[in-house]
Write a protein that holds these residues in place. Structure first.
Motif, mmCIF file in Angstrom:
data_model
loop_
_atom_site.group_PDB
_atom_site.id
_atom_site.type_symbol
_atom_site.label_atom_id
_atom_site.label_comp_id
_atom_site.label_asym_id
_atom_site.label_seq_id
_atom_site.Cartn_x
_atom_site.Cartn_y
_atom_site.Cartn_z
ATOM 1 N N VAL A 1 13.212 -22.334 -4.594
ATOM 2 C CA VAL A 1 13.601 -22.351 -6.009
ATOM 3 C C VAL A 1 15.055 -22.815 -6.073
ATOM 4 C CG1 VAL A 1 13.770 -21.028 -8.142
ATOM 5 C CG2 VAL A 1 12.017 -20.432 -6.448
ATOM 6 N N TYR A 2 15.291 -23.897 -6.829
ATOM 7 C CA TYR A 2 16.598 -24.543 -6.871
ATOM 8 C C TYR A 2 17.234 -24.433 -8.256
ATOM 9 C CZ TYR A 2 14.962 -26.982 -2.615
ATOM 10 O OH TYR A 2 14.479 -27.306 -1.359
ATOM 11 N N VAL A 3 18.532 -24.199 -8.273
ATOM 12 C CA VAL A 3 19.261 -24.076 -9.533
ATOM 13 C C VAL A 3 19.635 -25.435 -10.120
ATOM 14 C CG1 VAL A 3 21.612 -23.951 -8.593
ATOM 15 C CG2 VAL A 3 21.039 -22.675 -10.682
ATOM 16 N N GLY A 4 19.695 -26.450 -9.282
ATOM 17 C CA GLY A 4 20.045 -27.796 -9.732
ATOM 18 C C GLY A 4 19.004 -28.800 -9.304
ATOM 19 N N PRO A 5 19.255 -30.088 -9.551
ATOM 20 C CA PRO A 5 18.331 -31.124 -9.107
ATOM 21 C C PRO A 5 18.532 -31.445 -7.629
ATOM 22 C CG PRO A 5 20.172 -32.121 -10.261
ATOM 23 C CD PRO A 5 20.371 -30.635 -10.352
ATOM 24 N N VAL A 6 17.477 -31.886 -6.964
ATOM 25 C CA VAL A 6 17.605 -32.185 -5.533
ATOM 26 C C VAL A 6 18.551 -33.351 -5.283
ATOM 27 C CG1 VAL A 6 15.349 -31.243 -4.923
ATOM 28 C CG2 VAL A 6 15.533 -33.637 -5.610
ATOM 29 N N GLY B 1 17.777 -16.298 -14.468
ATOM 30 C CA GLY B 1 17.344 -15.340 -15.487
ATOM 31 C C GLY B 1 15.835 -15.292 -15.577
ATOM 32 N N ALA B 2 15.324 -15.178 -16.812
ATOM 33 C CA ALA B 2 13.889 -14.999 -17.034
ATOM 34 C C ALA B 2 13.070 -16.174 -16.504
ATOM 35 C CB ALA B 2 13.617 -14.801 -18.522
ATOM 36 N N ASP B 3 13.577 -17.384 -16.655
ATOM 37 C CA ASP B 3 12.851 -18.551 -16.146
ATOM 38 C C ASP B 3 12.666 -18.464 -14.639
ATOM 39 O OD1 ASP B 3 12.515 -19.649 -18.601
ATOM 40 O OD2 ASP B 3 14.026 -21.221 -18.386
ATOM 41 N N ALA B 4 13.675 -17.969 -13.960
ATOM 42 C CA ALA B 4 13.589 -17.843 -12.501
ATOM 43 C C ALA B 4 12.480 -16.874 -12.119
ATOM 44 C CB ALA B 4 14.923 -17.378 -11.931
ATOM 45 N N GLU B 5 12.400 -15.747 -12.819
ATOM 46 C CA GLU B 5 11.357 -14.765 -12.508
ATOM 47 C C GLU B 5 9.968 -15.367 -12.720
ATOM 48 O OE1 GLU B 5 10.290 -10.107 -13.529
ATOM 49 O OE2 GLU B 5 12.339 -10.867 -13.644
ATOM 50 N N ARG B 6 9.821 -16.155 -13.754
ATOM 51 C CA ARG B 6 8.539 -16.800 -14.018
ATOM 52 C C ARG B 6 8.168 -17.777 -12.902
ATOM 53 N NH1 ARG B 6 7.684 -21.601 -15.689
ATOM 54 N NH2 ARG B 6 9.844 -21.887 -16.388
ATOM 55 N N TYR C 1 19.635 -15.573 -9.059
ATOM 56 C CA TYR C 1 18.216 -15.276 -8.832
ATOM 57 C C TYR C 1 18.012 -13.900 -8.186
ATOM 58 C CZ TYR C 1 17.462 -20.368 -9.336
ATOM 59 O OH TYR C 1 17.418 -21.667 -9.794
ATOM 60 N N MET C 2 19.079 -13.141 -8.010
ATOM 61 C CA MET C 2 18.988 -11.897 -7.244
ATOM 62 C C MET C 2 18.014 -10.902 -7.872
ATOM 63 S SD MET C 2 22.065 -9.487 -5.810
ATOM 64 C CE MET C 2 22.903 -9.352 -7.394
ATOM 65 N N ASP C 3 18.254 -10.512 -9.111
ATOM 66 C CA ASP C 3 17.365 -9.532 -9.751
ATOM 67 C C ASP C 3 15.955 -10.078 -9.963
ATOM 68 O OD1 ASP C 3 19.232 -7.504 -9.734
ATOM 69 O OD2 ASP C 3 20.009 -7.982 -11.728
ATOM 70 N N PRO C 4 15.794 -11.333 -10.392
ATOM 71 C CA PRO C 4 14.432 -11.878 -10.480
ATOM 72 C C PRO C 4 13.692 -11.832 -9.140
ATOM 73 C CG PRO C 4 15.917 -13.257 -11.741
ATOM 74 C CD PRO C 4 16.775 -12.263 -11.005
ATOM 75 N N THR C 5 14.386 -12.094 -8.047
ATOM 76 C CA THR C 5 13.747 -12.043 -6.730
ATOM 77 C C THR C 5 13.283 -10.626 -6.402
ATOM 78 O OG1 THR C 5 15.098 -13.893 -5.931
ATOM 79 C CG2 THR C 5 14.070 -12.496 -4.267
ATOM 80 N N ILE C 6 14.152 -9.657 -6.633
ATOM 81 C CA ILE C 6 13.804 -8.260 -6.361
ATOM 82 C C ILE C 6 12.618 -7.826 -7.229
ATOM 83 C CG2 ILE C 6 14.609 -5.884 -6.624
ATOM 84 C CD1 ILE C 6 15.740 -7.168 -4.147
#
Length: 359
Positions: free
Chosen positions: A30-35, A70-75, A95-100
């Motif tokens: 899961v990436y925060v930016g574009p490759v 945030g929420a998008d990451a959890e999804r 992504y810390m809390d979404p990962t947990i």
């Protein structure tokens, strides 16, 4: 009897065929930016490709880029787990809390979170000691600035970024007592327009060295247009701007870690760990120091790299005070990773930096 033997042989053959056709290990990123950001995400995706190169058809990798924290990451993480991922790397602090949260719902899936600190039985954390590279950059910057003004484009006010600012400042100040730091918080990891604007603003304020903790090459381009400003590649080499304005870089080397952790899942030996490695372990690389840097400064910088790598020198070695003048580290004392005033939770500037850390 013959029928029994035939059935036994058929069953054995079927078992061998099933083993030979075993499902590949599925690894998600899961990436925060574009490759193609040329920095942080680009290097993580190089790590993904290293996994593919190491294991071939024994693995199947997938990735999702440009995932907001945030929420998008959890999804997105949930969807990867539902699609059968055996191992998921989530590659940004936010992504810390979404990962947990997702890990609790999928206890059989292994998760690896970059730059965070929350672990679980099926969640490891990993990061690199980027501040070691910042020490090298600060050393070079302090020598090369002619205006004594160094600009720093910061992303978010988290310990990782604050450590980098402090380390660069300490080592610039060591070689140039007159140096001053100006800091602009971009509140983004990747936004070329914002990064370019920040670089231009710092240059207009007199900075002739630009450091960045954001991921695009936009500050490099802004410095190149200015003509008399030096820069350092962030996360990747950004060598297309060498030998000037980019005079060196910090390179994030994720490949060996990703290969090792994938192998552990395949072997059944994976366990939750916390990894924080630097130059010595090869997780932080220093890009080639260009000939735009004077030979004596380059030699000093390379000696600093060696000392950081072999542990004979620590980037945070006292005497050092906090910004308000209160003592932090005594003469010869080195900062601990985890303590009340340790590196992991660093939330203060060192003495001499006049800026304020935003809430």
């Amino acid at each position: 009897m013959k029928l029994t033997k035939l059935l036994t042989g058929a069953t054995l053959a079927l078992g061998l065929a099933t083993t030979a056709m075993a499902d590949p290990t599925k690894v998600g990123f899961v990436y925060v930016g574009p490759v193609g950001d040329g920095g942080w995400t680009y290097e993580h995706d190089k790590g993904r490709k290293a996994v593919e190169a190491a294991f071939g058809d024994k693995v199947e990798t997938t990735f999702v880029e440009n995932v907001p924290e945030g929420a998008d990451a959890e999804r997105v993480i949930t969807q990867m787990a539902l699609q059968g991922a055996d191992l998921i790397f989530t590659t940004s602090f936010g992504y810390m809390d979404p990962t947990i949260n997702v890990a609790k719902k999928f206890p059989k899936v292994k998760f690896e979170h970059a730059t965070g600190y929350k672990q679980a039985d099926n969640v490891s954390v990993y990061s690199a000691r980027f501040y070691e590279g910042r020490a090298v950059q600060g050393h070079i910057a302090g020598h090369m600035t002619k205006t004594n003004k160094i600009g720093y484009i910061a992303s978010f006010p988290i310990p990782e970024v604050i450590r980098g600012i402090n380390s660069a400042y300490i080592h610039a100040k060591k070689v140039n007592p007159d140096v001053e730091f100006s800091i602009i918080w971009a509140y983004t990891w990747f936004d070329p327009a914002k990064e370019a604007d920040a670089a231009k603003a710092l240059i207009e304020q007199g900075a002739d060295v630009i450091l960045q903790h954001t991921d695009s090459t936009a500050p490099q381009a802004a410095a190149q247009a200015a003509g008399n400003v030096i820069t350092f590649g962030q996360a990747s080499d950004m060598g297309e701007y060498a030998p000037f304005p980019r005079v060196s870089s910090i390179i994030d080397e994720w490949g060996p870690y990703y290969v090792a952790r994938t192998q552990a899942v395949m072997d059944g030996t994976w366990e939750s760990v916390s990894t924080w490695d630097g130059i010595g372990a090869g997780m932080v690389g220093i890009g080639e120091i260009s000939d735009a840097v004077p030979a004596d400064v380059k030699a000093e910088a390379l000696a600093l790299v060696d000392a950081l790598a072999d542990g004979s020198y620590h980037a945070f070695t006292g005497p050092l005070n906090k910004q308000d003048g209160t003592p932090w580290l005594a003469e010869g004392e080195v900062a601990q990773d985890y303590s009340d005033d340790g590196l992991a939770g660093m939330s203060f500037y060192v003495e001499g930096i006049t800026a304020e850390i935003p809430n």
